[in-house]
Scaffold this motif. Structure first.
Motif, PDB file in Angstrom:
ATOM      1  N   ASP A   1       0.830  -1.204   0.000  1.00 38.34           N
ATOM      2  CA  ASP A   1       0.000   0.000   0.000  1.00 38.34           C
ATOM      3  C   ASP A   1       0.869   1.260   0.000  1.00 38.34           C
ATOM      4  O   ASP A   1       2.014   1.246   0.471  1.00 38.34           O
ATOM      5  N   VAL A   2       0.330   2.335  -0.512  1.00 41.02           N
ATOM      6  CA  VAL A   2       0.944   3.659  -0.377  1.00 41.02           C
ATOM      7  C   VAL A   2      -0.021   4.522   0.411  1.00 41.02           C
ATOM      8  O   VAL A   2      -1.202   4.646   0.058  1.00 41.02           O
ATOM      9  N   ILE A   3       0.455   5.102   1.501  1.00 40.33           N
ATOM     10  CA  ILE A   3      -0.406   5.935   2.348  1.00 40.33           C
ATOM     11  C   ILE A   3       0.120   7.366   2.368  1.00 40.33           C
ATOM     12  O   ILE A   3       1.316   7.614   2.197  1.00 40.33           O
ATOM     13  N   LYS A   4      -0.815   8.294   2.550  1.00 42.40           N
ATOM     14  CA  LYS A   4      -0.462   9.718   2.610  1.00 42.40           C
ATOM     15  C   LYS A   4      -0.567  10.193   4.050  1.00 42.40           C
ATOM     16  O   LYS A   4      -1.601  10.039   4.697  1.00 42.40           O
ATOM     17  N   HIS A   5       0.511  10.782   4.546  1.00 39.14           N
ATOM     18  CA  HIS A   5       0.571  11.264   5.915  1.00 39.14           C
ATOM     19  C   HIS A   5       0.061  12.690   6.029  1.00 39.14           C
ATOM     20  O   HIS A   5      -0.118  13.398   5.021  1.00 39.14           O
ATOM     21  N   TYR A   6      -0.120  13.124   7.246  1.00 39.29           N
ATOM     22  CA  TYR A   6      -0.384  14.542   7.503  1.00 39.29           C
ATOM     23  C   TYR A   6       0.729  15.360   6.836  1.00 39.29           C
ATOM     24  O   TYR A   6       1.909  15.057   6.971  1.00 39.29           O
ATOM     25  N   GLY A   7       0.332  16.375   6.100  1.00 37.47           N
ATOM     26  CA  GLY A   7       1.293  17.224   5.402  1.00 37.47           C
ATOM     27  C   GLY A   7       1.552  16.807   3.975  1.00 37.47           C
ATOM     28  O   GLY A   7       2.167  17.553   3.213  1.00 37.47           O
TER      29      GLY A   7
END
Length: 483
Positions: free
Chosen positions: A310-316
């Protein structure tokens, strides 16, 4: 079922006179023969009394506590060993209160160390329907009244360690992210100036906390973000503490072996240390500004669990390629670190986590790993640890490994190859925005399987006192080294 919180500790206070009808404890220094402390008279000590630090003897109805050569660390061992012995005696009908004769010229650091050991050495966490055994309730240290402040301060530090142990020891059928958040709220109640905000999964989704949401997505018990705020003084430095709050860790789809998985109830020991430290900092009234962040999630296995690849997007906005769902701690910390840099504008940033098994292999079970981008911050953490009686060893952040954090399909990859504790720290560094930062890996010393010094089996509360002493290093109110 409710987990006990807080666990009661032995109350320790200073007095100037002995109480009538209350048994007295005498101290002995190591030597050949052992040297007596106050109240032992002029004659030689009984042969059974060696004075070795951490030894106790009961001779003709009188207890003796060995304080070794009188080094500060010896006093901590002595307090812990004494209380364990007195608890055992109380269970067989012995007294529950004692006066302890101490030298009037005892250094404050030694008095603090003895108090810390006495308060924590008999810590016991047990959920049971049976009647609790009889235990020692109080000690009065008969010594100079000027030591009262050091003893009170030690009581606050001991309470922080015990609260951290309580939170980590709580079983995970009781402890989920919502429980941990509510426990933080309860711990802060009645502490003037300490505020707590709890953010739920809807807030986390609205603010793109992709790491926390991914890790918590496999559980029916949704994640939380706990934020504790101590204002201190307006112009003081701002220290932000971030603690990993994984309330149980199956490893997710990259599932852990069954052996040892039951210990994963303590995988939120970093978060527990942060909550406990904030409470103690506020109780001590330290002038520095401190914010504590605890991203809390349960890493579980289900159809909604996140996956390797998976590719996840963090805060920012930064993205991470997931390669192992059992390396979940760094994903929740990444969100919280990025949030801290963006919204809290810290002068100093410190995270603490049971992060890597590699650090247990490297440093063993009694020393925490210290990584830092700033030499002054690293020095402060190490000195805070010495003052707290907690060992740290500084680890490198080599530039030649930093490039391995890059991913082909995302900004960074979660588990780069190479030395696991170092590469985990290099991953976290990507989210620190250039702020002076330290990463404390407590995978080894956060848990113990045997008794030593003031530590008993189970969660140790390691790092809570270091964080308090670190805050005190800017704001005053710190202690001398207590060993």
């Amino acid at each position: 079922m409710r987990a006990p919180l807080p666990t009661p500790l032995v109350a320790v206070e200073v007095a100037t006179t002995l109480r009538r009808g209350v048994p007295a404890v005498l101290v002995a220094f190591a030597g050949d023969p052992a040297r007596p402390g106050p109240g032992a008279g002029e004659g030689p000590l009984p042969d059974e009394v060696t004075g070795k630090a951490g030894t106790t003897s009961k001779v003709a109805g009188t207890w003796y506590a060995g304080v070794g050569d009188g080094e500060v660390a010896d006093w901590r061992k002595a307090g812990a060993a004494l209380v364990r012995a007195l608890h055992g005696d109380a269970e067989h009908g012995g007294p529950t209160s004692y006066d302890v004769r101490l030298p009037r010229d005892l250094p404050p650091a030694a008095a603090e160390a003895f108090t810390l050991g006495a308060a924590l050495g008999g810590y016991r966490y047990k959920i049971t329907g049976a009647e609790e055994p009889k235990r020692v309730k109080s000690l009065r240290l008969v010594t100079a009244p000027e030591l009262a402040d050091a003893v009170r301060r030690a009581g606050t530090l001991a309470a922080a360690t015990a609260l951290s142990r309580d939170l980590a020891n709580a079983p995970s059928n009781v402890k989920d992210p919502a429980w941990l958040a509510s426990a933080a709220v309860r711990a802060a109640q009645g502490v003037p100036g300490l505020r707590v905000e709890v953010r739920d999964e809807r807030w986390l989704a609205a603010h793109d906390f992709g790491g926390v949401l991914a890790v918590g997505g496999g559980s029916s018990r949704p994640p939380r973000l706990v934020e504790l705020t101590w204002e201190g003084e307006a112009n003081a430095p701002h220290l932000v503490l971030v603690g990993k709050g994984i309330t149980f860790d199956t490893g997710g789809i990259s599932i852990k072996p069954a052996d040892g998985m039951h210990l994963m109830r303590t995988d939120m020991s970093g978060g527990a240390a942060v909550v406990s430290a904030l409470v103690a900092i506020a109780r001590l009234g330290l002038p520095i500004r401190v914010t504590g962040l605890v991203p809390a999630a349960e890493n579980h296995v289900s159809g909604s669990a996140y996956r390797p690849g998976d590719v996840i997007k963090h805060y920012g906005g930064k993205t991470t390629e997931v390669t192992n769902t059992d390396a979940e701690g760094r994903l929740v910390l990444a969100d919280a670190l990025a949030y801290a840099v963006d919204t809290l504008k810290p002068d100093h940033l410190v995270d603490v986590a049971t992060l890597t098994g590699a650090m247990k292999v490297t440093l063993g079970l009694r020393t925490g790993g210290l990584f830092a981008t700033d030499d002054d911050l690293a020095r402060r953490v190490a000195e805070a640890g010495r003052a707290a009686g907690e060992q740290w060893w500084r680890m490198p952040l080599p530039e030649d490994l930093a490039e391995d954090v890059r991913s082909d399909i995302a900004d960074v990859r979660q588990c780069p190859p190479g030395p696991g504790g170092i590469t985990a720290a290099l991953f976290l560094k990507e989210f620190t925005g250039g702020v002076p930062w330290a990463h404390l890996d407590i995978a080894g010393p956060a848990r113990a399987d045997k008794t030593y010094d003031e530590v008993v089996p189970g969660a140790t509360g390691f790092a809570a006192r270091t964080l308090v002493e670190l805050a005190a290093s800017w704001g005053g109110g710190g202690a001398d080294t207590i060993g």
